[in-house]
Design an enzyme around this catalytic site. Structure first.
Site, PDB file in Angstrom:
ATOM      1  N   GLY A   1       5.136  -8.330  13.677  1.00 30.18           N
ATOM      2  CA  GLY A   1       4.313  -8.241  14.852  1.00 30.18           C
ATOM      3  C   GLY A   1       3.765  -6.853  15.080  1.00 30.18           C
ATOM      4  N   MET A   2       4.407  -5.801  14.525  1.00 35.88           N
ATOM      5  CA  MET A   2       3.997  -4.435  14.810  1.00 35.88           C
ATOM      6  C   MET A   2       3.002  -3.894  13.788  1.00 35.88           C
ATOM      7  SD  MET A   2       6.370  -1.111  15.562  1.00 35.88           S
ATOM      8  CE  MET A   2       7.568  -2.112  16.382  1.00 35.88           C
TER       9      MET A   2
ATOM     10  N   VAL B   1       1.164  -6.435   6.768  1.00 36.73           N
ATOM     11  CA  VAL B   1       1.899  -6.315   5.520  1.00 36.73           C
ATOM     12  C   VAL B   1       0.970  -6.661   4.359  1.00 36.73           C
ATOM     13  CG1 VAL B   1       3.907  -7.101   4.208  1.00 36.73           C
ATOM     14  CG2 VAL B   1       4.048  -6.913   6.696  1.00 36.73           C
TER      15      VAL B   1
ATOM     16  N   LYS C   1       4.197  -2.321   4.821  1.00 31.20           N
ATOM     17  CA  LYS C   1       3.972  -2.640   6.225  1.00 31.20           C
ATOM     18  C   LYS C   1       3.299  -1.415   6.829  1.00 31.20           C
ATOM     19  CE  LYS C   1       6.226  -4.372  10.375  1.00 31.20           C
ATOM     20  NZ  LYS C   1       7.513  -4.854  10.933  1.00 31.20           N
TER      21      LYS C   1
ATOM     22  N   ASP D   1      16.538 -10.091  16.733  1.00 31.91           N
ATOM     23  CA  ASP D   1      15.311 -10.892  16.659  1.00 31.91           C
ATOM     24  C   ASP D   1      15.361 -11.818  15.447  1.00 31.91           C
ATOM     25  OD1 ASP D   1      12.868 -11.777  17.667  1.00 31.91           O
ATOM     26  OD2 ASP D   1      11.700 -10.302  16.545  1.00 31.91           O
TER      27      ASP D   1
END
Length: 178
Positions: A1-2, A5, A20, A113
């Site tokens: 999500g950040m 990739v 990433k 997570d």
């Protein structure tokens, strides 16, 4: 999500890697940058066959990135979408994921997570746990510290702040408790 990739080629070691990359607008946010570095540090502190291997964290042309092993497979979410999984396959995935998380917990790292999107299933059936961006640092098992003391977050999320994916949180995590 950040970050995004990409599949890349490590020209020095002649191997495929996953990169990433943190977008520039995110890199300018100090908190998100700390989480990005935290992800690399947390995962690289672990050495387990079911946890993604971090090769490097660096910056090039003002773009921050994490280089990891390339995992030839699909996420558990993708595998589930393809159809019914056999009980033996599900059990094998669960056992491997539990082993990875147990190793992380023994090292004093709580993932926070874990969900189908953060578990890759390789073509040979091995799984890899990914994305330690929301990890929390506790004292490793066997340490002589006070086990009743509050845990220390690698990144300060603030008292009572809930982080993670709601559908996959433990009840304690969803309530903002230890």
């Amino acid at each position: 999500g950040m970050g995004e990739v990409y599949l890349a080629q490590d020209q020095k070691l002649d191997r495929r890697v996953a990169l990433k990359i943190l977008p520039a607008e995110v890199a300018s946010n100090q908190e998100r940058m700390r989480r990005f570095i935290q992800e690399a540090k947390a995962a690289s502190a672990l050495n387990h066959p079911n946890i993604i291997t971090i090769y490097e964290i660096d910056e090039s042309d003002s773009r921050h990135f994490i280089a990891t092993e390339f995992i030839d497979g699909e996420t558990l979410r993708q595998r589930i979408k393809h159809g019914h999984l056999k009980l033996n396959d599900l059990l094998e995935i669960a056992i491997q994921a539990a082993g990875a998380l147990a190793a992380a917990h023994s090292a004093g790292i709580i993932h926070r997570d874990i969900k189908p999107e953060n578990i890759m299933v390789r073509r040979d059936g091995y799984i890899k746990v990914l994305d330690f961006g929301l990890a929390k640092l506790t004292h490793p098992e066997g340490s002589t510290t006070d086990t009743e003391a509050p845990t220390k977050a690698l990144v300060d999320t603030g008292a009572g702040t809930v982080v993670g994916t709601a559908n996959y949180m433990s009840p304690e995590q969803a309530k903002g408790k230890r």
